[in-house]
Design an enzyme around this catalytic site. Sequence first.
Site, mmCIF file in Angstrom:
data_model
loop_
_atom_site.group_PDB
_atom_site.id
_atom_site.type_symbol
_atom_site.label_atom_id
_atom_site.label_comp_id
_atom_site.label_asym_id
_atom_site.label_seq_id
_atom_site.Cartn_x
_atom_site.Cartn_y
_atom_site.Cartn_z
ATOM 1 N N GLU A 55 -38.562 -3.371 -16.141
ATOM 2 C CA GLU A 55 -39.265 -4.648 -15.935
ATOM 3 C C GLU A 55 -38.623 -5.144 -14.705
ATOM 4 O O GLU A 55 -38.950 -6.291 -14.227
ATOM 5 C CB GLU A 55 -38.846 -5.794 -17.085
ATOM 6 N N LYS A 94 -33.672 -2.095 -14.589
ATOM 7 C CA LYS A 94 -33.314 -2.993 -15.749
ATOM 8 C C LYS A 94 -32.806 -2.166 -16.884
ATOM 9 O O LYS A 94 -32.069 -2.144 -17.709
ATOM 10 C CB LYS A 94 -34.373 -4.136 -15.986
ATOM 11 N N GLN A 95 -33.646 -1.053 -17.071
ATOM 12 C CA GLN A 95 -33.635 -0.055 -18.099
ATOM 13 C C GLN A 95 -34.209 1.321 -17.677
ATOM 14 O O GLN A 95 -34.815 1.376 -16.722
ATOM 15 C CB GLN A 95 -34.189 -0.654 -19.424
ATOM 16 N N TRP A 135 -43.008 -2.920 -28.027
ATOM 17 C CA TRP A 135 -43.241 -1.135 -27.930
ATOM 18 C C TRP A 135 -41.972 -0.777 -28.657
ATOM 19 O O TRP A 135 -41.774 0.240 -28.906
ATOM 20 C CB TRP A 135 -43.337 -0.639 -26.726
ATOM 21 N N ASP A 136 -40.897 -1.668 -28.782
ATOM 22 C CA ASP A 136 -39.697 -1.183 -29.486
ATOM 23 C C ASP A 136 -39.613 -0.533 -30.651
ATOM 24 O O ASP A 136 -39.040 0.450 -30.889
ATOM 25 C CB ASP A 136 -38.772 -2.503 -29.657
#
Length: 856
Positions: free
Chosen positions: A542, A654-655, A413-414
Amino acid sequence: MPPEGYDTSGLGPSHEAPPVHDFLDRSRFPVDEWRLVEQRPEPGDLGLTETLFSVGNGYLGLRGNVEEGRDAHTHGTFVNGLHETWPIQHAEEAFGFARVGQTIVNAPDAKIIRIYVDDEPLLLAVADLLEYERSLDLRDGMLRRHLLWRTPSGKRVRIDSTRMVSLTQKHLAVMTFEITLLDDAAPVAISSQILNRQDGEDEYHVPSSAMGEGDMAEEATADGRNGASEGGDPRKAEQLTRRVLAPQEQVGDDETGRVGLGYRCVDSGMTVAVMADHDLRTDNDHSGQVITGEDLAKTTYRIAAEPGVPITLTKTVAYHTSRGVPSRELLDRCRRTLDRAGEQGVDELWAEQRSWLDAFWERTDVQIPGQPEVQQAVRWNLFALIQAAARAEGQGIPAKGVSGSGYGGHYFWDTEVYVMPFLTYTTPRAARNALRFRYSLLDDARRRAQQLAQKGALFPWRTINGEEASAYYAAGTAQYHIDADVSYALSQYVGATGDTEFVDREGIDIFVETARLWADLGFWRTEVGGTFHIHSVTGPDEYTTVVNDNLFTNVMARFNLRRAAEAVRTLQDENPEAHAAMVRRLDLTHDEVEEWSRAAHGMAIPFDEHLGIHPQDSHFLEREMWDLDNTPLDHRPLLLHYHPLVIYRFQVLKQADVVLALFLQGENFTPEQKRANFEYYDPITTGDSTLSAVVQSIMAAEVGYHDLAYRYFLSALFVDLADRHGNTTDGVHVASTGGVWSALASGFGGFRDLGGGQWCLDPRLPDAWESLTFRLTLRGTRVRVTVRQQELELVVEDGESRLAFDVRGAEAVVALGEPVTIPLEGQGPRLEGEPPAPSGTRRADGTVISSIVPGA
């Protein structure tokens, strides 16, 4: 200002943010706004510099290995989509698990040009170098190297080389090698090779068989067995334990010096051919010879070199791949590519490259006067981005582009969230190609949805060939949001370009099938007011998996459902014939479209009235807060030091997850909600993912943390150049490079696309910058946006459309020959110096904590 102890440097506790120039050793990497320059070689970071000095075009990539073919961390030549497969064997089987592992194949290496003087080889690691410079010129795409080598016998030899992967001819690479003896005569030998490394000569990588950036799953070896050792870095790839490329054809011509090799991947059946032409020019006496074998084809020259008489070798190389065409046919294609290149000549090929890049920079350059370190890094990031995407026609854009084997060469999906905005607003044709690739995978996505007992289509979390390759479903397949991400990118592209032809013929199928997935995946709960819920999914974060009503997923699914219903109705009104064909093709009913609208309207959006924030999921606030203050830096990233179940029990990210939703769907949140959410989630976001800093920078700028926004921007800007996550050796972080553009245009430039031709600008220029200039291509018209401390200037550089922007609530209309300047009163809200909002940075029990913004 942020809470006490809230380190905004991006470097962890007890470190002050360094000045920009300290990110790189400027005695080795001097500042040059249009080149990346290395003034001395260092054997300790070969992997890093091989990535930084890679050249590629989105189809073909050559790592920055030295020409001599030795002194390498990872020899790498990568062709987008060339992959091997193997059956994934799970320790415990379950229905619907991913079955086929895929990894990019390290193609035969044609970069090698070895030199011997007096029978002594040039070995960079031990050579007596009197002069050295290597540079990647961002204006012409040329990798250049200059050496002055003193041989063991004391003879000085000047060596100049160039390397280029053509942006105009996707299958072609061009190299030159010039040798001049400066003192005495000597015998010189040159060995130009195509080498397929096997039997341990070099590694072939297999990806982690699970998630995205830095996933926590185990690796899979070539035969599908789990192979990650305890304590190993699961972001790294394991080595294949068998031969991948089976020899098929060899070509050698003593008269012309042309050589070629053809192979077939053992399991995937893909084929690859590589062929090289050689043109040696010198007034010295010389002779040549061609030798070919299954894994080596080389053209050697022996020259009786006289001092001051140059020896110039031009090597043109062609690569072709296929999903099944015999390699002998691919060799014929290579011949045609090389014949055409030979007719043009190297000078014309170089001129083509420069012309292509002149046009590229004309529409994409971001200018930051007075900030040379930042300017250099920005341009390197944009160049790395186009090297990953320019000629990726018919394929996706891998997470590492074609600069390395990291993440197995998979597509994530980046692309849709981080890379597509840059392409959509600067290079729309490349954006269209990326979307057409997703469309080409729609049948695979339909089959994947059926495997998970769902209607519609579910795009794979990670893939090369269209099949799901993520074996760790909790943080892989469970990230259903990829459907919404693809639809979001499609909607953004169509709105920015007005390309209704694409959406009418192909894009509409993506809208319909992804909306069907959401309508089927979610369910209605009448006992809580008739709300629509989506359970057992994973959002972008994640470190929190398989949850109910993930905020990002629900917000993006709502957008997807609304946009799909709108697209169907618009098609019916404006192109009834195409609408009728789509209805027949997809067996779509009116009731389905109405259900999408109802589901979107009833979508459950978690909100906590007490804290004034949106919980990341329905139970997120019930978890214990991770104590990042007392987590040692040598235990970072967390995924390498804690079992997933440990991480999943805590509030730790994580993000950016909720914060990313604030950016992509900002019109659905109030300014107060954005600020409260940012203040809550930012201190518990570890930054263990390179996808995070750019989004945090954008939202920090919007909610008023300007200094923090700038620090996050610098952290993202130097992710690869300064190897801030320690894994640039595996290739460029392409999503981060795309995010750098968004941080500039959407963060400091304040650009927002609300859809339907509604574009907004609300700039927030860093205090130290005098101005920021970037370009946007909208509906075929390119407008230059210049932000200064007290004004905003809009100038149409190309195109006939009149474009309207909302600039802080006032309309500004710009057209060719009619520039507009709008006064700016300040740069938006500034929160430094103010106490944090009461809702920010709290444990579930309401007590205030302090934390850190970790870095690499």
